[in-house]
Design an enzyme around this catalytic site. Structure first.
Site, PDB file in Angstrom:
ATOM      1  CD  GLU A 194      11.990  69.875   7.239  1.00  0.00           C
ATOM      2  OE1 GLU A 194      12.580  70.537   6.393  1.00  0.00           O
ATOM      3  OE2 GLU A 194      12.540  69.457   8.268  1.00  0.00           O
TER       4      GLU A 194
ATOM      5  CB  CYS B 192      10.560  63.772  14.445  1.00  0.00           C
ATOM      6  SG  CYS B 192      10.600  65.325  15.307  1.00  0.00           S
TER       7      CYS B 192
ATOM      8  CB  CYS C 148       6.663  77.422  17.412  1.00  0.00           C
ATOM      9  SG  CYS C 148       6.332  77.104  19.159  1.00  0.00           S
TER      10      CYS C 148
ATOM     11  CB  CYS D 172      12.504  78.455  22.520  1.00  0.00           C
ATOM     12  SG  CYS D 172      11.049  77.849  23.394  1.00  0.00           S
TER      13      CYS D 172
ATOM     14  CB  CYS E 172      13.783  76.711  19.004  1.00  0.00           C
ATOM     15  SG  CYS E 172      12.702  75.789  17.888  1.00  0.00           S
TER      16      CYS E 172
ATOM     17  CB  CYS F 210      11.962  67.263  14.243  1.00  0.00           C
ATOM     18  SG  CYS F 210      12.673  65.949  15.206  1.00  0.00           S
TER      19      CYS F 210
HETATM   20  N1  SAH Z   1       7.538  72.738  21.110  1.00  0.00           N
HETATM   21  C1  SAH Z   1       7.839  71.498  21.725  1.00  0.00           C
HETATM   22  C2  SAH Z   1       8.212  70.410  20.747  1.00  0.00           C
HETATM   23  C3  SAH Z   1       9.052  70.776  19.586  1.00  0.00           C
HETATM   24  S1  SAH Z   1      10.654  71.469  19.898  1.00  0.00           S
HETATM   25  C4  SAH Z   1       8.936  71.674  22.747  1.00  0.00           C
HETATM   26  O1  SAH Z   1       9.559  72.741  22.792  1.00  0.00           O
HETATM   27  O2  SAH Z   1       9.145  70.743  23.516  1.00  0.00           O
HETATM   28  C5  SAH Z   1      11.424  70.092  20.637  1.00  0.00           C
HETATM   29  C6  SAH Z   1      12.899  70.119  20.815  1.00  0.00           C
HETATM   30  O3  SAH Z   1      13.624  70.574  19.695  1.00  0.00           O
HETATM   31  C7  SAH Z   1      13.438  70.983  21.918  1.00  0.00           C
HETATM   32  O4  SAH Z   1      13.230  70.528  23.203  1.00  0.00           O
HETATM   33  C8  SAH Z   1      14.885  70.842  21.658  1.00  0.00           C
HETATM   34  O5  SAH Z   1      15.327  69.649  22.215  1.00  0.00           O
HETATM   35  C9  SAH Z   1      14.958  70.733  20.172  1.00  0.00           C
HETATM   36  N2  SAH Z   1      15.624  71.874  19.561  1.00  0.00           N
HETATM   37  C10 SAH Z   1      15.090  72.980  19.061  1.00  0.00           C
HETATM   38  N3  SAH Z   1      16.049  73.803  18.574  1.00  0.00           N
HETATM   39  C11 SAH Z   1      17.225  73.170  18.770  1.00  0.00           C
HETATM   40  C12 SAH Z   1      18.597  73.490  18.465  1.00  0.00           C
HETATM   41  N4  SAH Z   1      18.918  74.624  17.871  1.00  0.00           N
HETATM   42  N5  SAH Z   1      19.541  72.598  18.804  1.00  0.00           N
HETATM   43  C13 SAH Z   1      19.217  71.421  19.384  1.00  0.00           C
HETATM   44  N6  SAH Z   1      17.960  71.085  19.701  1.00  0.00           N
HETATM   45  C14 SAH Z   1      16.977  71.934  19.391  1.00  0.00           C
HETATM   46 FE1  SF4 Z   2       8.325  76.296  19.859  1.00  0.00          FE
HETATM   47 FE2  SF4 Z   2      10.850  75.668  19.316  1.00  0.00          FE
HETATM   48 FE3  SF4 Z   2      10.195  76.543  21.740  1.00  0.00          FE
HETATM   49 FE4  SF4 Z   2       9.413  74.074  20.956  1.00  0.00          FE
HETATM   50  S1  SF4 Z   2      11.522  74.766  21.268  1.00  0.00           S
HETATM   51  S2  SF4 Z   2       8.173  75.652  22.007  1.00  0.00           S
HETATM   52  S3  SF4 Z   2       9.055  74.477  18.743  1.00  0.00           S
HETATM   53  S4  SF4 Z   2      10.034  77.745  19.815  1.00  0.00           S
END
Ligand code: SAH
Ligand code: SF4
Length: 418
Positions: free
Chosen positions: A122, A135, A142, A146, A149, A392
């Site tokens: 996306e 974005c 990934c 995390c 996420c 994103c």
């Molecule tokens: N992998 C890289 C870039 C993509 S994820 C990283 O982790 O930095 C980038 C951002 O997505 C995270 O830092 C966080 O700010 C956001 N993110 C992911 N899941 C989220 C959620 N459930 N609620 C709010 N922000 C989220």
């Molecule tokens: Fe991967 Fe999501 Fe963690 Fe970013 S926040 S490194 S996209 S699992």
């Protein structure tokens, strides 16, 4: 379309499959999208042009491809008419396939894209008064898992190719109607009359900023992200300044210096926790590269200064990382490492099965105030594109049933970066 050949990347990063830079096509033609000028030149030479002609044609095609957004060789007006069918018989200029495009009432736009081998990813465009931020995704899924996420829950992971990455920016320019128009005075070597009327214009930019904050960990796909961003920054390519590009990493410490030296864009770091046990849970990569190593790598980041601060992303999760003590520890750490920092507080966006809740507005405000009082800017990001579920970083595939799970908050964080 033909399947993309997958190969495993050895070395530092987790081995994930990556498509080759040239995806074989059923019709035997080669897609130039994502290739550099020297690579295009090589291909033209291999197809039979002499060295001088290959170099000239590569320069011309590169310009039309990345600077003008042209996908049809016939529209390349400074290339001899007789040459254009020769190119079209051997090459194409593609775009990622669009599966779905959505437009929010607040101007946010989201596209679901599909790779040639059938994987969905996306991109999201977030306009505000002063800028328009795209974005961009670096991987399908990934590997880093995390816990907060949604992207981390996707089973399949594959690195995107440079073409699939730069193709997102080009699709956005297509959709926004933002390619420069008119004749190019600089193309003095034109060997055909330019049949376009008007003058070259590069104004009226809606798309002003890029954040590598979509699906995936960009520093786990370093080479392809670098190659794609080089095309984005090339003055004769998409010509976006490195100051308007931000790469977000969850903390792949050994790659951060190379990111500064070889790409030179702004850095954002997904911190989300200031204590080992909490960050170990939220960002498991912390078990490999701890907070101290991460902050030291930030302090050493080439190009960071008070004018170009590092952004620390901090998702606010109820009862997990949102106490006054956490805020004070955040200030202490950023000061200890003397970091030119700003903090983005991102209300957690719940998704089914995440097991976390968003902090209360009062808690977020209290946290933000402590960080502000510590002398560090800590704005709270507000959600954008709620009606189209734009977000994103926690993206869903077409195969998944659509739910309105309020998964849009960090789109706002992306919009404010760079
Ligand atoms: N992998 C890289 C870039 C993509 S994820 C990283 O982790 O930095 C980038 C951002 O997505 C995270 O830092 C966080 O700010 C956001 N993110 C992911 N899941 C989220 C959620 N459930 N609620 C709010 N922000 C989220
Ligand atoms: Fe991967 Fe999501 Fe963690 Fe970013 S926040 S490194 S996209 S699992």
């Amino acid at each position: 379309m033909a399947d993309t050949a997958l190969m495993t990347i050895p070395g530092l990063s987790d081995p994930v499959p990556a498509a080759r830079d040239i995806t074989p096509r059923a019709d035997g033609r080669i897609d130039l999208l994502g290739l550099s000028r020297p690579r295009i030149c090589e291909l033209f030479a291999a197809a039979g042009l002499d060295a001088k002609a290959a170099k000239l044609r590569a320069k011309q095609v590169f310009h039309w491809l990345y600077h003008r957004g042209v996908t049809d060789f016939d529209a390349m007006t400074d290339i001899a008419k007789s040459m254009r069918p020769w190119l079209a018989a051997r090459f194409v200029i593609g775009r990622p396939e669009i599966v779905e495009a959505q437009h929010s009432t607040d101007g946010t736009r989201k596209w679901l894209l599909r790779t040639a081998d059938g994987h969905d990813y996306e991109m999201v465009f977030i306009p505000d008064e002063t800028r328009g931020t795209l974005c961009v995704s670096s991987q399908v899924g990934c590997t880093l898992n995390c816990t907060f996420c949604h992207t981390g829950t996707m089973r399949l992971v594959r690195n995107l190719t440079p073409g699939e990455i730069v193709g997102q920016v080009m699709l956005a320019r297509d959709a926004l109607g933002e390619w420069p128009k008119g004749s190019m005075a600089s193309m003095a070597d034109a060997d055909d009359e330019d049949d376009e009327a008007g003058h070259y214009t590069a104004d009226g930019r809606l798309l002003t900023n890029i954040v590598m904050m979509g699906m995936g960990e960009p520093l786990y796909n370093f080479d392809h992200v670098r190659d794609a961003l080089m095309l984005v920054m090339d003055g004769d390519g998409l010509a976006l300044s490195k100051r308007r590009i931000t790469l977000s990493t969850s903390g792949v410490v050994p790659m951060m210096a190379r990111c500064g030296v070889e790409i030179g864009v702004n850095l954002a770091v997904s911190l989300h926790g200031v204590r080992k046990d909490v960050r170990d849970e939220l960002v498991p990569l912390n078990k490999k590269y701890g907070i101290e190593d991460l902050l030291q790598a930030c302090a050493d980041y080439p190009g960071a200064s008070n004018a170009r601060r590092i952004t620390f992303e901090y998702v606010m999760i109820k009862g997990k990382n949102d106490s006054d003590d956490d805020a004070r520890e955040l200030v202490r750490l950023l000061r200890q490492y003397d970091l030119p920092a700003k903090v983005n507080l991102i209300p957690f966006n719940p998704w089914p099965g995440s097991g976390y809740e968003c902090s209360t507005p009062d808690r977020i405000r209290a946290f933000s105030n402590i960080v502000f009082e510590g002398g560090i800017s800590a704005p709270v990001r507000t959600p954008r594109g709620r009606d189209i579920d734009a977000a994103c970083g926690q993206l869903k595939t077409a195969a998944e049933k659509k739910s309105r799970a309020q998964r849009d908050r960090q789109a706002a964080a992306a919009a404010e970066l760079a």
